[in-house]
Design a protein around this motif. Structure first.
Motif, PDB file in Angstrom:
ATOM      1  N   TYR A  23       0.844  -1.191   0.000  1.00  0.00           N
ATOM      2  CA  TYR A  23       0.000   0.000   0.000  1.00  0.00           C
ATOM      3  C   TYR A  23       0.876   1.236   0.000  1.00  0.00           C
ATOM      4  CZ  TYR A  23      -3.901  -3.043   0.941  1.00  0.00           C
ATOM      5  OH  TYR A  23      -4.855  -4.026   0.824  1.00  0.00           O
ATOM      6  N   LEU A  24       0.433   2.266  -0.693  1.00  0.00           N
ATOM      7  CA  LEU A  24       1.156   3.530  -0.733  1.00  0.00           C
ATOM      8  C   LEU A  24       0.690   4.408   0.414  1.00  0.00           C
ATOM      9  CD1 LEU A  24       0.966   4.241  -4.571  1.00  0.00           C
ATOM     10  CD2 LEU A  24       2.727   3.013  -3.289  1.00  0.00           C
ATOM     11  N   THR A  25       1.617   5.188   0.937  1.00  0.00           N
ATOM     12  CA  THR A  25       1.330   6.031   2.083  1.00  0.00           C
ATOM     13  C   THR A  25       2.145   7.316   2.003  1.00  0.00           C
ATOM     14  OG1 THR A  25       1.352   6.154   4.507  1.00  0.00           O
ATOM     15  CG2 THR A  25       3.099   4.869   3.491  1.00  0.00           C
ATOM     16  N   SER A  26       1.698   8.326   2.727  1.00  0.00           N
ATOM     17  CA  SER A  26       2.489   9.552   2.834  1.00  0.00           C
ATOM     18  C   SER A  26       3.488   9.431   3.986  1.00  0.00           C
ATOM     19  CB  SER A  26       1.581  10.765   3.052  1.00  0.00           C
ATOM     20  OG  SER A  26       0.821  10.592   4.228  1.00  0.00           O
ATOM     21  N   GLY A  27       3.358   8.393   4.779  1.00  0.00           N
ATOM     22  CA  GLY A  27       4.253   8.168   5.910  1.00  0.00           C
ATOM     23  C   GLY A  27       5.484   7.379   5.508  1.00  0.00           C
ATOM     24  N   PRO A  28       6.269   6.968   6.490  1.00  0.00           N
ATOM     25  CA  PRO A  28       7.504   6.235   6.204  1.00  0.00           C
ATOM     26  C   PRO A  28       7.244   4.805   5.738  1.00  0.00           C
ATOM     27  CG  PRO A  28       7.138   6.352   8.570  1.00  0.00           C
ATOM     28  CD  PRO A  28       6.065   7.185   7.927  1.00  0.00           C
ATOM     29  N   ASN A  29       8.237   4.247   5.059  1.00  0.00           N
ATOM     30  CA  ASN A  29       8.182   2.835   4.668  1.00  0.00           C
ATOM     31  C   ASN A  29       8.203   1.976   5.930  1.00  0.00           C
ATOM     32  OD1 ASN A  29       8.404   3.572   1.975  1.00  0.00           O
ATOM     33  ND2 ASN A  29      10.595   3.167   1.874  1.00  0.00           N
ATOM     34  N   ARG A  30       7.412   0.918   5.913  1.00  0.00           N
ATOM     35  CA  ARG A  30       7.457  -0.033   7.023  1.00  0.00           C
ATOM     36  C   ARG A  30       6.651  -1.269   6.662  1.00  0.00           C
ATOM     37  NH1 ARG A  30       3.704   2.322  11.838  1.00  0.00           N
ATOM     38  NH2 ARG A  30       1.832   2.583  10.629  1.00  0.00           N
ATOM     39  N   GLN A  31       6.829  -2.281   7.459  1.00  0.00           N
ATOM     40  CA  GLN A  31       6.069  -3.513   7.291  1.00  0.00           C
ATOM     41  C   GLN A  31       5.229  -3.748   8.529  1.00  0.00           C
ATOM     42  OE1 GLN A  31       8.650  -6.792   6.388  1.00  0.00           O
ATOM     43  NE2 GLN A  31       8.820  -6.202   4.241  1.00  0.00           N
ATOM     44  N   LEU A  32       4.001  -4.173   8.292  1.00  0.00           N
ATOM     45  CA  LEU A  32       3.094  -4.520   9.379  1.00  0.00           C
ATOM     46  C   LEU A  32       2.851  -6.018   9.305  1.00  0.00           C
ATOM     47  CD1 LEU A  32       0.490  -1.642   8.855  1.00  0.00           C
ATOM     48  CD2 LEU A  32       2.412  -1.685  10.442  1.00  0.00           C
ATOM     49  N   PHE A  34       0.425  -9.149  10.555  1.00  0.00           N
ATOM     50  CA  PHE A  34      -0.852  -9.583  11.113  1.00  0.00           C
ATOM     51  C   PHE A  34      -0.874 -11.097  11.027  1.00  0.00           C
ATOM     52  CE2 PHE A  34      -1.482  -5.455   9.067  1.00  0.00           C
ATOM     53  CZ  PHE A  34      -1.951  -4.710  10.135  1.00  0.00           C
ATOM     54  N   GLY A  35      -0.422 -11.757  12.082  1.00  0.00           N
ATOM     55  CA  GLY A  35      -0.288 -13.209  12.027  1.00  0.00           C
ATOM     56  C   GLY A  35       0.714 -13.562  10.948  1.00  0.00           C
ATOM     57  N   SER A  36       0.312 -14.365   9.973  1.00  0.00           N
ATOM     58  CA  SER A  36       1.219 -14.765   8.901  1.00  0.00           C
ATOM     59  C   SER A  36       1.190 -13.788   7.716  1.00  0.00           C
ATOM     60  CB  SER A  36       0.858 -16.165   8.404  1.00  0.00           C
ATOM     61  OG  SER A  36      -0.450 -16.163   7.864  1.00  0.00           O
ATOM     62  N   LEU A  37       0.325 -12.793   7.764  1.00  0.00           N
ATOM     63  CA  LEU A  37       0.215 -11.812   6.685  1.00  0.00           C
ATOM     64  C   LEU A  37       1.130 -10.621   6.946  1.00  0.00           C
ATOM     65  CD1 LEU A  37      -1.275 -10.735   4.128  1.00  0.00           C
ATOM     66  CD2 LEU A  37      -2.894  -9.681   5.706  1.00  0.00           C
ATOM     67  N   THR A  38       1.908 -10.268   5.940  1.00  0.00           N
ATOM     68  CA  THR A  38       2.753  -9.082   6.012  1.00  0.00           C
ATOM     69  C   THR A  38       2.225  -8.060   5.021  1.00  0.00           C
ATOM     70  OG1 THR A  38       4.696 -10.366   6.622  1.00  0.00           O
ATOM     71  CG2 THR A  38       5.108  -8.187   5.692  1.00  0.00           C
ATOM     72  N   VAL A  39       2.039  -6.846   5.479  1.00  0.00           N
ATOM     73  CA  VAL A  39       1.591  -5.741   4.638  1.00  0.00           C
ATOM     74  C   VAL A  39       2.721  -4.727   4.593  1.00  0.00           C
ATOM     75  CG1 VAL A  39      -0.072  -3.870   4.381  1.00  0.00           C
ATOM     76  CG2 VAL A  39      -0.823  -6.097   5.246  1.00  0.00           C
ATOM     77  N   GLU A  40       3.109  -4.361   3.384  1.00  0.00           N
ATOM     78  CA  GLU A  40       4.186  -3.401   3.212  1.00  0.00           C
ATOM     79  C   GLU A  40       3.598  -2.034   2.898  1.00  0.00           C
ATOM     80  OE1 GLU A  40       8.049  -2.675   0.311  1.00  0.00           O
ATOM     81  OE2 GLU A  40       7.165  -4.676   0.440  1.00  0.00           O
ATOM     82  N   LEU A  41       4.054  -1.019   3.617  1.00  0.00           N
ATOM     83  CA  LEU A  41       3.672   0.363   3.355  1.00  0.00           C
ATOM     84  C   LEU A  41       4.864   1.054   2.705  1.00  0.00           C
ATOM     85  CD1 LEU A  41       1.896   1.312   6.703  1.00  0.00           C
ATOM     86  CD2 LEU A  41       0.877   0.441   4.601  1.00  0.00           C
ATOM     87  N   ARG A  42       4.624   1.645   1.536  1.00  0.00           N
ATOM     88  CA  ARG A  42       5.693   2.331   0.810  1.00  0.00           C
ATOM     89  C   ARG A  42       5.354   3.807   0.675  1.00  0.00           C
ATOM     90  NH1 ARG A  42       6.692  -1.701  -4.270  1.00  0.00           N
ATOM     91  NH2 ARG A  42       7.421  -3.462  -3.040  1.00  0.00           N
ATOM     92  N   GLN A  43       6.307   4.634   1.048  1.00  0.00           N
ATOM     93  CA  GLN A  43       6.102   6.071   0.918  1.00  0.00           C
ATOM     94  C   GLN A  43       6.040   6.430  -0.562  1.00  0.00           C
ATOM     95  OE1 GLN A  43       9.241   8.812   2.126  1.00  0.00           O
ATOM     96  NE2 GLN A  43       7.674   9.992   3.177  1.00  0.00           N
ATOM     97  N   ALA A  44       5.058   7.240  -0.921  1.00  0.00           N
ATOM     98  CA  ALA A  44       4.872   7.661  -2.304  1.00  0.00           C
ATOM     99  C   ALA A  44       4.746   9.183  -2.354  1.00  0.00           C
ATOM    100  CB  ALA A  44       3.608   7.016  -2.871  1.00  0.00           C
TER     101      ALA A  44
END
Length: 112
Positions: A23-32, A34-44
């Protein structure tokens, strides 16, 4: 909002599916995690975050993901699914787009 690859897939511009949730975000890059699911946030850049949850925004993100060399080849297909309201929204977002995207979008919208 979903990354450009997911947007391009939704618009039928690619058959590729993202392997992981990005997912794109205005915030910093990070990974979340949730159990076995990893969601990546990428600054755009902010221009890619315009029109969230709207078709016009999906077109912006999809074309950004495709890159400058692929914009003109995919622009007609991307715009074909847009309503008049979505086209107006895309037109309003042009001023914040980089020139490599703004120019072909402007040309295509003025002829459409």
């Amino acid at each position: 909002m979903p990354c450009g690859g997911a947007a391009a897939n939704c618009l039928g511009l690619t058959t590729q599916n993202p392997v992981c949730a990005v997912y794109l975000t205005s915030g910093p890059n990070r990974q979340l995690h949730f159990g076995s699911l990893t969601v990546e946030l990428r600054q755009a850049p902010l221009w890619q975050l315009q029109a969230p949850h709207r078709k016009a925004g999906n077109v912006i993100r999809a074309l950004a993901w495709l890159g400058p060399k692929e914009v003109e080849d995919n622009l007609e297909a991307a715009l074909s699914s847009l309503s008049a309201e979505d086209r107006d929204e895309l037109s309003a977002a042009q001023d914040s787009m980089p020139p490599w995207l703004k120019e072909p979008v402007s040309t295509c919208l003025s002829h459409g």
